[in-house]
Design a protein around this motif. Sequence first.
Motif, PDB file in Angstrom:
ATOM      1  N   VAL A  84     -75.255  27.278   3.591  1.00 13.24           N
ATOM      2  CA  VAL A  84     -75.174  28.007   2.287  1.00 13.24           C
ATOM      3  C   VAL A  84     -74.679  29.413   2.651  1.00 13.24           C
ATOM      4  O   VAL A  84     -73.984  30.031   1.756  1.00 13.24           O
ATOM      5  CB  VAL A  84     -76.534  28.284   1.891  1.00 13.24           C
ATOM      6  CG1 VAL A  84     -76.714  29.444   0.832  1.00 13.24           C
ATOM      7  CG2 VAL A  84     -77.034  27.134   1.495  1.00 13.24           C
ATOM      8  N   ALA A  85     -74.838  29.861   3.881  1.00 14.17           N
ATOM      9  CA  ALA A  85     -74.109  31.290   4.080  1.00 14.17           C
ATOM     10  C   ALA A  85     -72.644  31.055   3.901  1.00 14.17           C
ATOM     11  O   ALA A  85     -71.912  32.165   3.856  1.00 14.17           O
ATOM     12  CB  ALA A  85     -74.703  31.585   5.393  1.00 14.17           C
ATOM     13  N   PHE A  86     -71.882  29.947   5.003  1.00 12.13           N
ATOM     14  CA  PHE A  86     -70.608  29.857   4.843  1.00 12.13           C
ATOM     15  C   PHE A  86     -70.067  29.620   3.189  1.00 12.13           C
ATOM     16  O   PHE A  86     -69.136  30.027   2.968  1.00 12.13           O
ATOM     17  CB  PHE A  86     -70.215  28.526   5.648  1.00 12.13           C
ATOM     18  CG  PHE A  86     -68.847  28.026   5.852  1.00 12.13           C
ATOM     19  CD1 PHE A  86     -67.988  28.919   6.509  1.00 12.13           C
ATOM     20  CD2 PHE A  86     -68.411  27.190   5.006  1.00 12.13           C
ATOM     21  CE1 PHE A  86     -66.579  28.664   6.383  1.00 12.13           C
ATOM     22  CE2 PHE A  86     -66.973  27.087   4.841  1.00 12.13           C
ATOM     23  CZ  PHE A  86     -66.212  27.674   5.568  1.00 12.13           C
ATOM     24  N   LEU A  87     -70.669  28.951   2.579  1.00 12.02           N
ATOM     25  CA  LEU A  87     -70.073  28.519   1.296  1.00 12.02           C
ATOM     26  C   LEU A  87     -70.327  29.792   0.402  1.00 12.02           C
ATOM     27  O   LEU A  87     -69.216  30.080  -0.279  1.00 12.02           O
ATOM     28  CB  LEU A  87     -70.912  27.318   0.579  1.00 12.02           C
ATOM     29  CG  LEU A  87     -70.558  26.097   1.077  1.00 12.02           C
ATOM     30  CD1 LEU A  87     -71.585  25.088   0.415  1.00 12.02           C
ATOM     31  CD2 LEU A  87     -69.219  25.707   0.716  1.00 12.02           C
ATOM     32  N   TRP A  88     -71.580  30.773   0.327  1.00 11.20           N
ATOM     33  CA  TRP A  88     -71.710  31.847  -0.179  1.00 11.20           C
ATOM     34  C   TRP A  88     -70.524  32.986   0.296  1.00 11.20           C
ATOM     35  O   TRP A  88     -69.824  33.359  -0.644  1.00 11.20           O
ATOM     36  CB  TRP A  88     -73.016  32.309   0.038  1.00 11.20           C
ATOM     37  CG  TRP A  88     -73.182  33.662  -0.795  1.00 11.20           C
ATOM     38  CD1 TRP A  88     -73.322  34.912  -0.435  1.00 11.20           C
ATOM     39  CD2 TRP A  88     -73.489  33.769  -2.116  1.00 11.20           C
ATOM     40  NE1 TRP A  88     -73.536  35.577  -1.559  1.00 11.20           N
ATOM     41  CE2 TRP A  88     -73.847  34.991  -2.688  1.00 11.20           C
ATOM     42  CE3 TRP A  88     -73.626  32.702  -3.324  1.00 11.20           C
ATOM     43  CZ2 TRP A  88     -73.957  35.575  -3.836  1.00 11.20           C
ATOM     44  CZ3 TRP A  88     -73.745  33.107  -4.443  1.00 11.20           C
ATOM     45  CH2 TRP A  88     -74.032  34.526  -4.736  1.00 11.20           C
ATOM     46  N   GLY A  89     -70.150  33.062   1.507  1.00  9.78           N
ATOM     47  CA  GLY A  89     -69.076  33.942   2.029  1.00  9.78           C
ATOM     48  C   GLY A  89     -67.755  33.450   1.355  1.00  9.78           C
ATOM     49  O   GLY A  89     -66.798  34.237   1.614  1.00  9.78           O
ATOM     50  N   THR A  90     -67.414  32.263   1.340  1.00  8.09           N
ATOM     51  CA  THR A  90     -66.100  31.611   1.196  1.00  8.09           C
ATOM     52  C   THR A  90     -65.959  31.545  -0.381  1.00  8.09           C
ATOM     53  O   THR A  90     -64.758  31.838  -0.822  1.00  8.09           O
ATOM     54  CB  THR A  90     -65.816  30.461   1.849  1.00  8.09           C
ATOM     55  OG1 THR A  90     -66.705  29.323   1.400  1.00  8.09           O
ATOM     56  CG2 THR A  90     -65.747  30.860   3.238  1.00  8.09           C
ATOM     57  N   LEU A  91     -66.872  31.013  -1.201  1.00  7.00           N
ATOM     58  CA  LEU A  91     -66.807  30.639  -2.368  1.00  7.00           C
ATOM     59  C   LEU A  91     -67.624  31.622  -3.356  1.00  7.00           C
ATOM     60  O   LEU A  91     -67.517  31.449  -4.602  1.00  7.00           O
ATOM     61  CB  LEU A  91     -67.250  29.252  -2.924  1.00  7.00           C
ATOM     62  CG  LEU A  91     -66.702  28.040  -2.026  1.00  7.00           C
ATOM     63  CD1 LEU A  91     -67.169  26.719  -2.203  1.00  7.00           C
ATOM     64  CD2 LEU A  91     -65.096  28.271  -2.234  1.00  7.00           C
ATOM     65  N   GLY A  92     -68.244  32.645  -2.792  1.00  4.12           N
ATOM     66  CA  GLY A  92     -68.963  33.504  -3.666  1.00  4.12           C
ATOM     67  C   GLY A  92     -68.384  34.507  -4.479  1.00  4.12           C
ATOM     68  O   GLY A  92     -67.076  34.544  -4.594  1.00  4.12           O
ATOM     69  N   PRO A  95     -67.200  40.526  -4.775  1.00 10.93           N
ATOM     70  CA  PRO A  95     -67.689  41.412  -3.841  1.00 10.93           C
ATOM     71  C   PRO A  95     -67.971  40.801  -2.291  1.00 10.93           C
ATOM     72  O   PRO A  95     -67.988  41.473  -1.451  1.00 10.93           O
ATOM     73  CB  PRO A  95     -68.879  42.351  -4.500  1.00 10.93           C
ATOM     74  CG  PRO A  95     -68.824  41.780  -5.778  1.00 10.93           C
ATOM     75  CD  PRO A  95     -68.033  40.703  -6.032  1.00 10.93           C
ATOM     76  N   VAL A  96     -68.742  39.572  -2.594  1.00  6.13           N
ATOM     77  CA  VAL A  96     -69.209  38.939  -1.224  1.00  6.13           C
ATOM     78  C   VAL A  96     -68.343  38.293  -0.709  1.00  6.13           C
ATOM     79  O   VAL A  96     -67.929  38.042   0.447  1.00  6.13           O
ATOM     80  CB  VAL A  96     -70.397  38.269  -1.700  1.00  6.13           C
ATOM     81  CG1 VAL A  96     -71.138  37.355  -0.620  1.00  6.13           C
ATOM     82  CG2 VAL A  96     -71.634  39.180  -2.327  1.00  6.13           C
ATOM     83  N   GLY A  97     -67.492  36.984  -1.578  1.00  4.18           N
ATOM     84  CA  GLY A  97     -66.871  36.004  -1.029  1.00  4.18           C
ATOM     85  C   GLY A  97     -65.501  36.575  -0.644  1.00  4.18           C
ATOM     86  O   GLY A  97     -64.944  37.327  -1.455  1.00  4.18           O
ATOM     87  N   LEU A  98     -65.003  36.053   0.350  1.00  3.55           N
ATOM     88  CA  LEU A  98     -63.555  36.490   0.700  1.00  3.55           C
ATOM     89  C   LEU A  98     -62.766  35.191   1.062  1.00  3.55           C
ATOM     90  O   LEU A  98     -63.305  34.076   1.562  1.00  3.55           O
ATOM     91  CB  LEU A  98     -63.636  37.377   2.172  1.00  3.55           C
ATOM     92  CG  LEU A  98     -64.459  38.648   1.998  1.00  3.55           C
ATOM     93  CD1 LEU A  98     -64.257  39.422   3.286  1.00  3.55           C
ATOM     94  CD2 LEU A  98     -63.377  39.714   0.875  1.00  3.55           C
TER      95      LEU A  98
END
Length: 108
Positions: A84-92, A95-98
Amino acid sequence: FSKLESAGLVHPFIFNLYLALGVWASSCAVLPFMGLLGHPPAVVPLGALAGALFVGASSLSFVACANVGLSTAQGVWGGAAILVAFLWGTLGPTPVGLPVVSLPLSLL
């Protein structure tokens, strides 16, 4: 904890109530100092939702430990948290996802 004699006397949901009350009490203890940090205390709907999700997740963690054991339950929810942390950080949201710069390093 089930190996301890006194731990068997408390139902997991009652222990979860103690856990939630402890989190609530420690949060209330910080409230008087929030003004010193420049953040006035406020009740935020997303904070209430996060608290409800925390109580649900912690109570289900006790159920999972009782059903499949601590090591299996910890492995499952730890792996789920990483995913979940990886997906939120990439697909979020923006402001959050990069965007992923290096996929091999991200998967490593």
